[in-house]
Every structure is written in C-alpha cells, then in structure tokens.
Motif scaffolding. Structure first.
Motif, short mmCIF file in Angstrom:
data_model
loop_
_atom_site.label_atom_id
_atom_site.label_comp_id
_atom_site.label_asym_id
_atom_site.label_seq_id
_atom_site.Cartn_x
_atom_site.Cartn_y
_atom_site.Cartn_z
N LYS A 112 0.85 -1.20 0.00
CA LYS A 112 0.00 0.00 0.00
C LYS A 112 0.88 1.25 0.00
N SER A 113 0.28 2.37 -0.32
CA SER A 113 0.98 3.66 -0.26
C SER A 113 0.66 4.35 1.05
N VAL A 114 1.62 5.15 1.51
CA VAL A 114 1.43 5.91 2.74
C VAL A 114 2.11 7.26 2.55
N THR A 115 1.53 8.28 3.17
CA THR A 115 2.11 9.61 3.11
C THR A 115 3.08 9.81 4.26
N LEU A 116 4.28 10.26 3.92
CA LEU A 116 5.23 10.70 4.94
C LEU A 116 4.94 12.18 5.13
N PRO A 117 4.41 12.56 6.30
CA PRO A 117 3.94 13.94 6.48
C PRO A 117 5.07 14.96 6.48
N GLU A 118 4.70 16.23 6.45
CA GLU A 118 5.67 17.32 6.51
C GLU A 118 6.50 17.19 7.78
N PRO A 119 7.74 17.50 7.74
CA PRO A 119 8.45 18.23 6.70
C PRO A 119 8.95 17.36 5.54
N VAL A 120 8.69 16.04 5.60
CA VAL A 120 9.12 15.18 4.50
C VAL A 120 8.19 15.38 3.31
N GLY A 121 6.89 15.22 3.52
CA GLY A 121 5.89 15.53 2.51
C GLY A 121 6.01 14.74 1.22
N MET A 122 6.10 13.42 1.32
CA MET A 122 6.15 12.61 0.10
C MET A 122 5.30 11.36 0.27
N GLU A 123 4.85 10.86 -0.86
CA GLU A 123 4.07 9.62 -0.90
C GLU A 123 5.04 8.46 -1.05
N LEU A 124 4.83 7.38 -0.29
CA LEU A 124 5.72 6.23 -0.32
C LEU A 124 4.92 4.99 -0.72
N ASP A 125 5.21 4.45 -1.92
CA ASP A 125 4.61 3.20 -2.37
C ASP A 125 5.44 2.07 -1.79
N THR A 126 4.86 1.28 -0.90
CA THR A 126 5.61 0.25 -0.18
C THR A 126 5.69 -1.08 -0.92
N THR A 127 5.16 -1.17 -2.13
CA THR A 127 5.16 -2.43 -2.88
C THR A 127 6.54 -3.07 -3.00
N PRO A 128 7.60 -2.32 -3.33
CA PRO A 128 8.92 -2.96 -3.45
C PRO A 128 9.39 -3.67 -2.18
#
Length: 188
Positions: free
Chosen positions: A166-182
């Motif tokens: 699944k994907s999860v958001t790394l909140p600010e100050p990182v602010g990026m979407e992380l696709d955990t499939t790999p």
C-alpha cells in the motif's frame, strides 16, 4: 554501583569500535544495547529509500547509521538505520550528532527480538522526546510500515500503519508519498 554517563558510553562505544569495526552500540533509557549487523536486504531497503528521498528533494540525504544524541536533555545515543536531513546538517559534527535539522529517522527491523523491541517501543519514544518530526519503521517481520508523526515531547500523537503493498504519506516536513510495494521483495 556506578551509573554510566553519556560521555562514558560514548568513550566505550569508540573503544569498542576500535576492537571490532562491526560493533555498533546504542544507549537508550540508561542501558547499553548492541545493534544487530545489517543483512543485504536491509541495505537494499536503505538504498531504495535514499533514492526516493533524493528524488523528492535533491537537497536531502538519508545518512545511514549516523549516531544521534536523543531522549530528554539528549542523554541517550541512538544509531538509526537512516537520518533524513538537509545535505550539510551533520558537517562538522562527530560520531554522535545533534538531532537539530533531522526531518525523519528510519529503522528497518532485523528479525531479532531485542532489536525489534527497541525499534517498535524504545526508539519511537526516544525520537518523540527528541522532537524528530517523522519516524518511519519498516517492519519486515510484520510486513508493514509505521509512520509516526506529531511528536509532543513524550510520544508521537499520530501513527499510521499500512501493510507492504500500500501507499502511505510521509507527512511534513518530508511531505512525500511512499509506495511500499517494493518492500515485499526484501522481507525475511
């Protein structure tokens, strides 16, 4: 009985590393613990995450195994699997750096129960006390990712858990979407 101070621990860790380069010690809640050596899949996860962070912001770097002074009053020592910081954040600092400027710490479980306990219980508490905005736990044993955020000085108020895939958001100050499939490719 004498109590080990942070300075005493740091000297012990330095001396231990001279005897055995693979020896990596941490000092949390007044206890010395040995950090388990990484395996190839663990290293691959850190490499994968480093690339993603660099793509998100070329001014960041995910430093592996940088020692940090943590806990209240910075009286503990942790060696996260990764510290996401602006490129020059650790310039001029020694083995045990100030956590100022750390955007996110990362731990990848190794499979042994002592390290798993520290990664799941002690380190989130230590990093929240330190005020590190985001703590990312990649739990290979459970097959899930936990994103801790909103530290209040005692604990993280927000914890989001998703299974690998699944994907999860790394909140600010990182602010990026992380696709955990790999991550499914690098579990035990």
């Amino acid at each position: 009985m004498s109590v080990l101070t942070q300075d005493g621990f740091e000297e012990l860790a330095r001396l231990g590393a001279h005897v055995d380069e693979s020896l990596r010690l941490e000092f949390l809640k007044g206890k010395i613990e040995e950090k388990t050596p990484s395996d190839g899949s663990h290293g691959r996860i850190i490499e994968w995450l480093t690339r993603l962070c660099l793509q998100a912001d070329a001014g960041w770097w995910l430093y592996p195994d940088q020692g940090l002074r943590v806990e209240k009053d910075r009286k503990g020592n942790a060696r996260p699997d990764g510290c996401l910081v602006p490129l020059d954040a650790f310039v001029g600092q020694g083995e045990w750096a100030s956590p100022d400027g750390v955007l996110m710490t990362v731990e990848v479980t190794s499979g042994d129960s002592d390290t798993g306990r520290r990664d799941r219980v002690e380190k989130p508490h230590a990093y929240a006390e330190t005020g590190i905005p985001v703590y990312l736990l990649i739990d290979r044993t459970a097959g899930e990712v936990k994103v801790h955020s909103q530290p209040d000085g005692e604990r993280y108020e927000m914890v989001v858990t998703v299974p690998f895939g699944k994907s999860v958001t790394l909140p600010e100050p990182v602010g990026m979407e992380l696709d955990t499939t790999p991550l499914k490719n690098w579990v035990h």
